[in-house]
Write a protein that holds these residues in place. Sequence first.
Motif, PDB file in Angstrom:
ATOM      1  N   ASP A 130       1.115  -0.933   0.226  1.00  0.00           N
ATOM      2  CA  ASP A 130      -0.574   0.091  -0.109  1.00  0.00           C
ATOM      3  C   ASP A 130       0.512   1.393   0.365  1.00  0.00           C
ATOM      4  OD1 ASP A 130      -1.517   2.189   1.113  1.00  0.00           O
ATOM      5  OD2 ASP A 130      -3.066   0.621   1.815  1.00  0.00           O
ATOM      6  N   VAL A 131       0.615   2.051  -1.255  1.00  0.00           N
ATOM      7  CA  VAL A 131       1.428   3.911  -1.509  1.00  0.00           C
ATOM      8  C   VAL A 131       1.207   4.166   0.746  1.00  0.00           C
ATOM      9  CG1 VAL A 131       1.447   3.889  -3.404  1.00  0.00           C
ATOM     10  CG2 VAL A 131      -0.816   4.575  -1.680  1.00  0.00           C
ATOM     11  N   ARG A 132       0.442   4.144   0.822  1.00  0.00           N
ATOM     12  CA  ARG A 132      -0.277   4.531   1.992  1.00  0.00           C
ATOM     13  C   ARG A 132       0.866   4.645   3.596  1.00  0.00           C
ATOM     14  NH1 ARG A 132      -6.181   4.182   2.495  1.00  0.00           N
ATOM     15  NH2 ARG A 132      -5.863   2.312   1.705  1.00  0.00           N
ATOM     16  N   GLN A 133       1.453   2.594   3.136  1.00  0.00           N
ATOM     17  CA  GLN A 133       1.839   2.370   4.500  1.00  0.00           C
ATOM     18  C   GLN A 133       2.799   2.941   5.192  1.00  0.00           C
ATOM     19  OE1 GLN A 133       4.698   0.396   4.774  1.00  0.00           O
ATOM     20  NE2 GLN A 133       4.334  -1.447   6.641  1.00  0.00           N
ATOM     21  N   PRO A 134       4.075   3.343   4.663  1.00  0.00           N
ATOM     22  CA  PRO A 134       5.529   3.943   4.894  1.00  0.00           C
ATOM     23  C   PRO A 134       4.699   5.408   5.942  1.00  0.00           C
ATOM     24  CG  PRO A 134       5.557   4.296   3.034  1.00  0.00           C
ATOM     25  CD  PRO A 134       4.475   3.553   3.148  1.00  0.00           C
ATOM     26  N   LEU A 135       3.964   6.203   5.661  1.00  0.00           N
ATOM     27  CA  LEU A 135       3.124   7.134   6.498  1.00  0.00           C
ATOM     28  C   LEU A 135       2.962   6.584   7.974  1.00  0.00           C
ATOM     29  CD1 LEU A 135       2.570  10.173   6.886  1.00  0.00           C
ATOM     30  CD2 LEU A 135       0.272   9.626   4.958  1.00  0.00           C
ATOM     31  N   ALA A 136       1.827   5.816   7.399  1.00  0.00           N
ATOM     32  CA  ALA A 136       1.122   4.526   8.803  1.00  0.00           C
ATOM     33  C   ALA A 136       1.596   4.556   9.508  1.00  0.00           C
ATOM     34  CB  ALA A 136       0.313   4.702   7.936  1.00  0.00           C
ATOM     35  N   ALA A 137       3.084   3.540   8.582  1.00  0.00           N
ATOM     36  CA  ALA A 137       4.052   3.281  10.004  1.00  0.00           C
ATOM     37  C   ALA A 137       4.791   4.043  10.408  1.00  0.00           C
ATOM     38  CB  ALA A 137       5.592   2.734   9.347  1.00  0.00           C
ATOM     39  N   ALA A 138       4.958   5.048  10.849  1.00  0.00           N
ATOM     40  CA  ALA A 138       5.407   6.269  10.708  1.00  0.00           C
ATOM     41  C   ALA A 138       5.059   7.080  11.972  1.00  0.00           C
ATOM     42  CB  ALA A 138       5.931   7.839   9.830  1.00  0.00           C
ATOM     43  N   SER A 139       3.539   6.992  11.065  1.00  0.00           N
ATOM     44  CA  SER A 139       2.233   8.280  12.677  1.00  0.00           C
ATOM     45  C   SER A 139       1.820   6.640  13.669  1.00  0.00           C
ATOM     46  CB  SER A 139       0.977   8.245  11.815  1.00  0.00           C
ATOM     47  OG  SER A 139       1.103   8.555  10.716  1.00  0.00           O
ATOM     48  N   LEU A 140       2.219   5.887  13.292  1.00  0.00           N
ATOM     49  CA  LEU A 140       2.009   4.750  14.340  1.00  0.00           C
ATOM     50  C   LEU A 140       3.321   4.579  15.713  1.00  0.00           C
ATOM     51  CD1 LEU A 140       0.756   1.586  12.504  1.00  0.00           C
ATOM     52  CD2 LEU A 140      -0.876   3.271  14.317  1.00  0.00           C
ATOM     53  N   THR A 141       4.639   4.953  15.224  1.00  0.00           N
ATOM     54  CA  THR A 141       5.717   5.393  15.524  1.00  0.00           C
ATOM     55  C   THR A 141       5.584   6.185  16.407  1.00  0.00           C
ATOM     56  OG1 THR A 141       7.265   3.618  14.090  1.00  0.00           O
ATOM     57  CG2 THR A 141       8.435   4.877  15.755  1.00  0.00           C
ATOM     58  N   ALA A 142       5.077   7.562  16.184  1.00  0.00           N
ATOM     59  CA  ALA A 142       4.823   8.250  16.563  1.00  0.00           C
ATOM     60  C   ALA A 142       3.731   8.070  18.087  1.00  0.00           C
ATOM     61  CB  ALA A 142       4.378   9.592  15.453  1.00  0.00           C
ATOM     62  N   VAL A 143       2.432   8.092  17.545  1.00  0.00           N
ATOM     63  CA  VAL A 143       1.863   7.261  18.621  1.00  0.00           C
ATOM     64  C   VAL A 143       2.246   6.830  19.801  1.00  0.00           C
ATOM     65  CG1 VAL A 143      -0.654   6.575  18.966  1.00  0.00           C
ATOM     66  CG2 VAL A 143       0.118   8.671  16.425  1.00  0.00           C
ATOM     67  N   GLY A 144       3.349   5.874  19.282  1.00  0.00           N
ATOM     68  CA  GLY A 144       2.967   4.743  20.533  1.00  0.00           C
ATOM     69  C   GLY A 144       4.367   5.716  21.016  1.00  0.00           C
ATOM     70  N   PHE A 145       5.069   6.353  20.907  1.00  0.00           N
ATOM     71  CA  PHE A 145       6.234   7.022  21.514  1.00  0.00           C
ATOM     72  C   PHE A 145       5.180   7.781  21.980  1.00  0.00           C
ATOM     73  CE2 PHE A 145       9.380   4.998  19.507  1.00  0.00           C
ATOM     74  CZ  PHE A 145      10.758   4.232  20.727  1.00  0.00           C
ATOM     75  N   ALA A 146       4.510   8.910  21.827  1.00  0.00           N
ATOM     76  CA  ALA A 146       3.722   9.785  22.326  1.00  0.00           C
ATOM     77  C   ALA A 146       2.559   9.877  23.205  1.00  0.00           C
ATOM     78  CB  ALA A 146       2.309   9.910  21.984  1.00  0.00           C
ATOM     79  N   LEU A 181       9.895  -1.224  16.085  1.00  0.00           N
ATOM     80  CA  LEU A 181      11.017  -2.408  15.104  1.00  0.00           C
ATOM     81  C   LEU A 181      10.555  -2.923  13.913  1.00  0.00           C
ATOM     82  CD1 LEU A 181      13.348  -2.883  17.992  1.00  0.00           C
ATOM     83  CD2 LEU A 181      13.789  -1.870  16.436  1.00  0.00           C
ATOM     84  N   SER A 182       9.277  -3.824  14.710  1.00  0.00           N
ATOM     85  CA  SER A 182       8.086  -4.249  13.572  1.00  0.00           C
ATOM     86  C   SER A 182       7.838  -3.881  12.692  1.00  0.00           C
ATOM     87  CB  SER A 182       7.125  -4.865  14.449  1.00  0.00           C
ATOM     88  OG  SER A 182       6.307  -5.846  13.593  1.00  0.00           O
ATOM     89  N   LEU A 183       7.172  -2.729  12.871  1.00  0.00           N
ATOM     90  CA  LEU A 183       6.875  -1.094  11.421  1.00  0.00           C
ATOM     91  C   LEU A 183       7.803  -1.177  10.393  1.00  0.00           C
ATOM     92  CD1 LEU A 183       4.287   0.574  13.706  1.00  0.00           C
ATOM     93  CD2 LEU A 183       4.210  -0.761  12.324  1.00  0.00           C
ATOM     94  N   ARG A 184       9.562  -0.513  11.531  1.00  0.00           N
ATOM     95  CA  ARG A 184      10.095  -0.723  10.510  1.00  0.00           C
ATOM     96  C   ARG A 184      11.145  -1.472   9.672  1.00  0.00           C
ATOM     97  NH1 ARG A 184      12.807   4.874  12.220  1.00  0.00           N
ATOM     98  NH2 ARG A 184      13.967   4.441  10.661  1.00  0.00           N
ATOM     99  N   LEU A 185      10.298  -2.756  10.527  1.00  0.00           N
ATOM    100  CA  LEU A 185      11.749  -3.688   9.031  1.00  0.00           C
ATOM    101  C   LEU A 185      10.381  -4.398   8.969  1.00  0.00           C
ATOM    102  CD1 LEU A 185      13.534  -4.844  12.316  1.00  0.00           C
ATOM    103  CD2 LEU A 185      14.187  -2.786  10.164  1.00  0.00           C
ATOM    104  N   HIS A 186       9.270  -3.965   8.488  1.00  0.00           N
ATOM    105  CA  HIS A 186       7.621  -4.799   7.717  1.00  0.00           C
ATOM    106  C   HIS A 186       7.829  -6.409   8.376  1.00  0.00           C
ATOM    107  CE1 HIS A 186       9.145  -1.527   4.541  1.00  0.00           C
ATOM    108  NE2 HIS A 186      10.292  -1.963   4.697  1.00  0.00           N
ATOM    109  N   GLY A 187       7.643  -5.991   9.193  1.00  0.00           N
ATOM    110  CA  GLY A 187       6.711  -6.858  10.544  1.00  0.00           C
ATOM    111  C   GLY A 187       7.428  -7.871  11.001  1.00  0.00           C
ATOM    112  N   GLU A 188       8.681  -7.524  10.499  1.00  0.00           N
ATOM    113  CA  GLU A 188      10.077  -8.543  11.345  1.00  0.00           C
ATOM    114  C   GLU A 188      10.122  -8.683  13.423  1.00  0.00           C
ATOM    115  OE1 GLU A 188      14.758  -9.439  11.847  1.00  0.00           O
ATOM    116  OE2 GLU A 188      13.859  -7.673  10.012  1.00  0.00           O
ATOM    117  N   TRP A 189      10.005  -9.471  13.651  1.00  0.00           N
ATOM    118  CA  TRP A 189       9.098  -9.508  14.963  1.00  0.00           C
ATOM    119  C   TRP A 189      10.876  -9.320  16.094  1.00  0.00           C
ATOM    120  CZ3 TRP A 189       5.374  -7.500  17.445  1.00  0.00           C
ATOM    121  CH2 TRP A 189       4.875  -8.667  18.816  1.00  0.00           C
ATOM    122  N   VAL A 190      11.195  -8.271  16.535  1.00  0.00           N
ATOM    123  CA  VAL A 190      12.500  -7.755  17.149  1.00  0.00           C
ATOM    124  C   VAL A 190      12.525  -8.293  18.621  1.00  0.00           C
ATOM    125  CG1 VAL A 190      14.564  -6.807  16.721  1.00  0.00           C
ATOM    126  CG2 VAL A 190      13.896  -6.798  15.023  1.00  0.00           C
TER     127      VAL A 190
END
Length: 264
Positions: A130-146, A181-190
């Motif tokens: 999905d072309v929106r996937q990078p933006l959605a992943a970045a948004s989730l990361t920002a929300v998580g740390f907020a 980590l999972s979002l940035r590494l495309h699902g890899e469970w670190v």
Amino acid sequence: LPSAERISVMAAVIMLVYALNQFMELPSRTIELQIPGLFVRIELTDSVITAMLAAGIAAAGADWLLRDHPVRNKQLLFPHLLLPAITALVIGIPLNQMEFSLIWWVGLLAGTILLVLVLVAEYIVIDTQDVRQPLAAASLTAVGFAIYLVLATTMKAAGTRLFFILPALVIATWLVSVRSLSLRLHGEWVVYEAAIVSLVVVQMAAAIHYWPLTPLRFGLILLGPAYALTSLIIGLIEEKPVSRLVMEPVIVLGLSWLSAVLLA
């Protein structure tokens, strides 16, 4: 995009759970444990039970919502349930410290909107094409740390004992780090690398807990290394060059600690 009807049902139920808590009063239960050299007293109030119930509903609702994704196949949904559950849980922390007034309803509405945006973003990131996937992943990361910042700040503001802050921060740091980590590494469970981040940050929390810090300053000091170490691990796994490897962690760590000095 996910089903609007299902998202509406979830948002309504979460709001109903927190709203009913203002009109119902459940008897609190106290759990007392005598550990060698330490007496532990845990009080289960209606606010704690409500927040845990909301987190469970959010996780179950996210699973219900994401199962209909057209490209999910047999993809594991558990990583996608973490952030909605944490969001629903953390919504209740500031609400419990506010008086029941118009501002309380505004806070509940804002928290519910945030939860809806998290659910939509989690739905989008399932499809890596999905072309929106990078933006959605970045948004989730920002929300998580907020949310992590809100949790650390409110626990410090509530005067929570170190004995209870450390386990909460261990779990919260690990969950936010492993999801990022999972979002940035495309699902890899670190898992283990996230545990290292959690261990380092919680040691810092123990070291500065008794310093004369404002709650916001306490949260910002912990937020910087939590994000910086997570970003550093991502760069190491992706084998980035040294210049790019350290740039993002150093910038975020510097901004976070500078904010702790100037804004808190």
